[in-house]
Motif scaffolding. Structure first.
Motif, PDB file in Angstrom:
ATOM      1  N   ASN A 112       0.770  -1.366  -0.208  1.00 17.32           N
ATOM      2  CA  ASN A 112       0.185   0.002  -0.008  1.00 17.32           C
ATOM      3  C   ASN A 112       1.038   1.479  -0.196  1.00 17.32           C
ATOM      4  O   ASN A 112       0.715   2.263  -0.791  1.00 17.32           O
ATOM      5  N   MET A 113       1.764   1.314   1.073  1.00 22.96           N
ATOM      6  CA  MET A 113       2.644   2.547   1.095  1.00 22.96           C
ATOM      7  C   MET A 113       3.708   2.633  -0.050  1.00 22.96           C
ATOM      8  O   MET A 113       4.050   3.851  -0.332  1.00 22.96           O
ATOM      9  N   GLY A 114       4.103   1.586  -0.386  1.00 23.70           N
ATOM     10  CA  GLY A 114       5.090   1.393  -1.339  1.00 23.70           C
ATOM     11  C   GLY A 114       4.840   1.389  -2.657  1.00 23.70           C
ATOM     12  O   GLY A 114       4.580   2.223  -3.327  1.00 23.70           O
ATOM     13  N   ILE A 115       4.385   0.009  -3.028  1.00 22.59           N
ATOM     14  CA  ILE A 115       4.195  -0.359  -4.642  1.00 22.59           C
ATOM     15  C   ILE A 115       2.923   0.361  -5.070  1.00 22.59           C
ATOM     16  O   ILE A 115       3.108   1.048  -6.140  1.00 22.59           O
ATOM     17  N   VAL A 116       2.033   0.351  -4.605  1.00 24.90           N
ATOM     18  CA  VAL A 116       0.545   1.166  -5.241  1.00 24.90           C
ATOM     19  C   VAL A 116       1.085   2.590  -5.302  1.00 24.90           C
ATOM     20  O   VAL A 116       0.745   3.113  -6.453  1.00 24.90           O
ATOM     21  N   SER A 117       1.317   2.929  -4.223  1.00 29.47           N
ATOM     22  CA  SER A 117       1.923   4.646  -4.152  1.00 29.47           C
ATOM     23  C   SER A 117       2.723   4.896  -5.344  1.00 29.47           C
ATOM     24  O   SER A 117       2.587   5.921  -6.036  1.00 29.47           O
TER      25      SER A 117
END
Lengths: 229, 101
Positions: A112-117
């Motif tokens: 959520n905080m890394g890849i999606v963003s």
């Protein structure tokens, strides 16, 4: 935005961990040896900077706070592949060393905080810059916009994951409204911090900003590079 | 500005934010905590296996003074992430022989 343990079931947590591991592998492969001696130190610094600013919770509404997530900032500063490494270092150390974010939820938090963003930021940044004049002001405005939307994307990813494997009884529509409404406010904070940081570096060393290099070709170094390419 | 100078400023700002300004960080629940509590989703939450580790919550266990504990937590954090960040630096930088300068 750090998910604790127990919120989402084991299957979805493991699934997220597998996706995250895949993305990290891609990040490791694609980022190796991509930055020169000028830009490489920035990669490590961005990790420290995001870690520090994630400790700074700002109040957003009555009884709620938010903090910088940094995925958009990292992807604009050092490019998506290096950004994956940066966010992996930050989010993993937060969970392992400081117990911020659950251990079994680490895959979900990395996603959520890394890849999606990072994925959302990278696509949106490129798309918006295509439409706008290639100026410093555009880059700052687009960075802030992308940062805002990246927070909504991370929050949306959480709601999606919860709908797949939430452990409590829930009404997905009201979860969606509750999560998104507060993250609209947090997104504004993300936009401000990201815009100011990108603006400050553009003003001093625009050539170090990955997202700006293509658009501000006045710099000597870049003309050389484009001739080679 | 030289990249070295920019780098040192960035490091200093990070250190100040993590070590000093974080003391004034809002202690209200963050957006996700707030929303999950509102929706009753937090009922299933369990403590992380390392929830009572000595650096949990960015403080140092056993140090009564909150300001000092938070300062040390932030400083240790910046150091630990800095070490890992140095690893990223060596990974992503172009090897000397391959540099086109």
């Amino acid at each position: 935005m750090h998910m604790p343990d127990g919120l989402i079931n084991a299957q979805v947590s493991i699934g997220a961990a597998v996706i995250a591991a895949g993305a990290i592998t891609v990040g490791l492969k694609k980022s190796k040896g991509t930055l020169d001696s000028q830009t490489a130190p920035l990669a490590g610094l961005v990790a420290v900077f995001i870690f520090a600013f994630q400790m700074m919770n700002f109040p957003v509404a009555a009884g709620t706070s938010g903090h910088l997530m940094g995925g958009a900032l990292a992807s604009i500063l050092v490019g998506p592949y290096v950004a994956i490494l940066v966010m992996t270092v930050v989010v993993s150390l937060q969970a392992l060393v400081f117990a911020d974010g659950g251990l079994s939820a680490l895959g979900l938090n990395l996603l959520n905080m890394g890849i999606v963003s990072i994925v959302v930021s990278t696509i949106l940044f490129a798309g918006l810059m295509k439409l706008l004049p290639k100026t410093r002001i555009s880059i700052i405005g687009v960075s802030a916009t992308v940062a805002f939307i990246s927070v909504l994307a991370s929050a949306g990813a959480f709601v999606f994951e919860y709908s797949l494997g939430g452990n409590a009884t829930y009404n997905i529509a009201s979860v969606l409204i509750s999560v998104m409404s507060v993250h609209v406010l947090i997104g504004i904070g993300e936009a401000i911090i990201t815009g100011l940081t990108i603006g400050a570096i553009l003003a001093t060393r625009a050539d170090l900003v990955y997202g700006a290099r293509k658009f501000l070709p006045a710099h000597n170094l870049l003309i050389k590079e484009s001739v080679v390419a | 500005m030289s990249s070295k100078k920019l780098f040192l400023i960035g490091l200093l700002v990070s250190f100040l934010v993590a070590g000093f300004f974080s003391f004034y960080s809002s202690s209200q629940p963050d957006g996700l905590q707030k929303a999950t509590a509102e929706q009753g989703l937090d009922l299933t939450v369990v403590d992380s296996a390392n929830a009572d580790s000595s650096l949990a919550n960015y403080g140092v266990a056993g140090i009564e003074n909150e300001r000092l504990s938070g300062f040390l937590g932030g400083a240790i954090g910046v150091a630990v992430v800095g070490i890992a960040g140095t690893g990223i630096y060596f990974w992503v930088r172009t090897p000397k022989s391959g540099e086109t300068k």
